[in-house]
Design a protein around this motif. Structure first.
Motif, short mmCIF file in Angstrom:
data_model
loop_
_atom_site.label_atom_id
_atom_site.label_comp_id
_atom_site.label_asym_id
_atom_site.label_seq_id
_atom_site.Cartn_x
_atom_site.Cartn_y
_atom_site.Cartn_z
N LYS A 182 0.82 -1.20 0.00
CA LYS A 182 0.00 0.00 0.00
C LYS A 182 0.86 1.26 0.00
CE LYS A 182 -4.11 -1.75 2.40
NZ LYS A 182 -4.92 -1.62 3.65
N ASP A 183 1.91 1.26 0.84
CA ASP A 183 2.76 2.44 0.95
C ASP A 183 3.49 2.75 -0.36
OD1 ASP A 183 1.97 2.61 3.58
OD2 ASP A 183 3.74 1.55 4.36
N LYS A 184 3.73 1.72 -1.16
CA LYS A 184 4.47 1.91 -2.42
C LYS A 184 3.53 1.98 -3.62
CE LYS A 184 8.67 -0.35 -0.76
NZ LYS A 184 8.22 -0.40 0.65
N ARG A 185 2.25 2.22 -3.39
CA ARG A 185 1.28 2.24 -4.48
C ARG A 185 1.62 3.32 -5.52
NH1 ARG A 185 -3.24 2.65 -1.74
NH2 ARG A 185 -4.09 0.55 -2.03
N LYS A 186 1.99 4.51 -5.09
CA LYS A 186 2.26 5.59 -6.04
C LYS A 186 3.46 5.27 -6.92
CE LYS A 186 4.68 8.21 -2.44
NZ LYS A 186 4.73 9.51 -1.69
N TYR A 187 4.47 4.59 -6.32
CA TYR A 187 5.61 4.18 -7.14
C TYR A 187 5.22 3.08 -8.11
CZ TYR A 187 8.03 6.63 -3.37
OH TYR A 187 8.43 7.57 -2.44
N ALA A 188 4.33 2.20 -7.67
CA ALA A 188 3.87 1.10 -8.54
C ALA A 188 3.12 1.64 -9.74
CB ALA A 188 3.00 0.14 -7.74
N ILE A 189 2.33 2.71 -9.56
CA ILE A 189 1.59 3.29 -10.68
C ILE A 189 2.55 3.85 -11.72
CG2 ILE A 189 0.00 5.13 -11.34
CD1 ILE A 189 -1.37 4.76 -8.63
N VAL A 190 3.59 4.54 -11.26
CA VAL A 190 4.58 5.08 -12.18
C VAL A 190 5.31 3.95 -12.91
CG1 VAL A 190 6.70 6.45 -12.37
CG2 VAL A 190 4.86 7.18 -10.84
N LEU A 191 5.71 2.93 -12.16
CA LEU A 191 6.42 1.80 -12.77
C LEU A 191 5.53 1.05 -13.75
CD1 LEU A 191 8.41 0.38 -9.72
CD2 LEU A 191 9.33 1.57 -11.72
N ALA A 192 4.22 1.03 -13.51
CA ALA A 192 3.30 0.35 -14.43
C ALA A 192 3.33 1.02 -15.80
CB ALA A 192 1.88 0.36 -13.86
N PHE A 193 3.32 2.34 -15.82
CA PHE A 193 3.36 3.05 -17.10
C PHE A 193 4.74 2.94 -17.75
CE2 PHE A 193 -0.47 4.99 -15.38
CZ PHE A 193 -1.26 5.10 -16.52
N VAL A 194 5.79 2.94 -16.94
CA VAL A 194 7.14 2.76 -17.50
C VAL A 194 7.29 1.38 -18.12
CG1 VAL A 194 9.59 2.62 -16.92
CG2 VAL A 194 8.19 4.43 -15.93
N ALA A 195 6.82 0.34 -17.40
CA ALA A 195 6.90 -1.01 -17.92
C ALA A 195 6.06 -1.17 -19.18
CB ALA A 195 6.44 -2.02 -16.86
N ALA A 196 4.88 -0.53 -19.20
CA ALA A 196 4.04 -0.59 -20.40
C ALA A 196 4.72 0.06 -21.59
CB ALA A 196 2.70 0.09 -20.12
N ALA A 197 5.43 1.16 -21.35
CA ALA A 197 6.15 1.82 -22.45
C ALA A 197 7.28 0.97 -22.98
CB ALA A 197 6.68 3.17 -21.96
N ILE A 198 7.89 0.14 -22.11
CA ILE A 198 9.02 -0.70 -22.53
C ILE A 198 8.54 -1.98 -23.21
CG2 ILE A 198 10.98 -2.06 -21.69
CD1 ILE A 198 11.31 0.02 -19.47
N LEU A 199 7.48 -2.60 -22.67
CA LEU A 199 7.06 -3.92 -23.12
C LEU A 199 6.16 -3.89 -24.34
CD1 LEU A 199 6.32 -5.59 -19.66
CD2 LEU A 199 8.32 -5.96 -21.13
N THR A 200 5.54 -2.76 -24.63
CA THR A 200 4.57 -2.70 -25.72
C THR A 200 5.09 -1.82 -26.85
OG1 THR A 200 3.42 -0.82 -24.70
CG2 THR A 200 2.65 -3.03 -24.13
N PRO A 201 4.46 -1.90 -28.02
CA PRO A 201 4.84 -1.01 -29.13
C PRO A 201 4.59 0.45 -28.76
CG PRO A 201 3.49 -2.83 -29.92
CD PRO A 201 3.44 -2.88 -28.43
N PRO A 202 5.22 1.38 -29.49
CA PRO A 202 5.10 2.81 -29.13
C PRO A 202 3.79 3.44 -29.60
CG PRO A 202 6.51 2.56 -31.03
CD PRO A 202 6.17 1.16 -30.58
#
Length: 240
Positions: A182-202
């Motif tokens: 829970k405490d790291k939720r805000k970091y997880a949201i940012v990492l989710a978008f970063v991972a999506a940018a890396i793993l998927t087409p642009p």
């Protein structure tokens, strides 16, 4: 040896049905054409090298062979690992081993029925009609690049859908806690978008389509961690 043999047999079966399987993967492209209102458009994919479609069929056969042989491969891995586990560890680990392929298939189904049609619809919207002032620009996907796009999205979504399994296992052994997640939720949201940018087409459709389920799965992971984590008193007693 059993796992390798099972994969080889499944590979041969998948290679025999490689063209029907490829036509099955093209169905999201058909849906995208319908959504774009191009009902009279002929669905056409091309290959520009003589060997390109053959190697594409080999990739389909390898992917299909692994999917078909996965139950046998997982059973062989389980038979190798299970004797080294205590009875309570086996009963705790087995449900997660069974849930992992189910979640992977859920991610693949999301790609097939929603994400891939939306991505192809976005790419179709980039076409340009030919007029006196501009040239005609049409989408003619190559078979290898279309398959690569499908497999990239399937693996990306399938990997992300393992998040609840991984975090629940870590919570069970005490590596993470629900409060820590829970405490790291805000970091997880940012990492989710970063991972999506890396793993998927642009393109924004596939990136947002992966980031939003990742955030939802993170919330599910917090709920599952809360269900399986040991209370502090039990943890201190176990350590003692």
């Amino acid at each position: 040896m059993w796992a390798v043999g099972g994969f080889f047999i499944a590979f041969l079966i998948s290679f025999y049905f490689a063209k029907p399987l490829f036509n099955f993967l093209v169905q999201p492209f058909r849906w995208a054409v319908e959504w774009a209102g191009l009902d009279n458009r002929q669905i056409e994919l091309i290959y520009t090298a003589p060997q390109e479609f053959f190697f594409t069929q080999l990739k389909i056969a390898m992917f299909g062979g692994f999917v078909l042989a996965f139950p046998l491969i997982a059973a062989q891995i389980w038979k190798f690992v299970a004797p080294g586990l205590y009875k309570n560890e086996r009963s705790a680990f087995l449900p997660f081993l069974m849930a992992s392929p189910v979640l992977f298939l859920c991610g693949a189904a999301l790609v097939y029925f929603f994400t891939m049609p939306m991505v192809m619809w976005f790419f179709l919207s980039q076409e340009q009609m030919g007029t006196a002032a501009q040239v005609e620009i049409s989408l003619l996907p190559k078979v290898s690049e279309y398959l690569s796009l499908c497999m990239t999205l399937i693996f990306a979504f399938g990997l992300v859908f393992q998040l609840p399994v991984a975090t629940t296992l870590m919570a069970r052994v005490g590596m993470v806690t629900s409060q820590g997640l829970k405490d790291k939720r805000k970091y997880a949201i940012v990492l989710a978008f970063v991972a999506a940018a890396i793993l998927t087409p642009p393109d924004p459709i596939s990136q947002i389509g992966l980031a939003l389920p990742t955030i939802l799965l993170y919330e599910i992971a917090i709920f599952m961690a809360r269900r399986v984590e040991r209370p502090p008193a039990q943890s201190e007693e176990a350590e003692g």
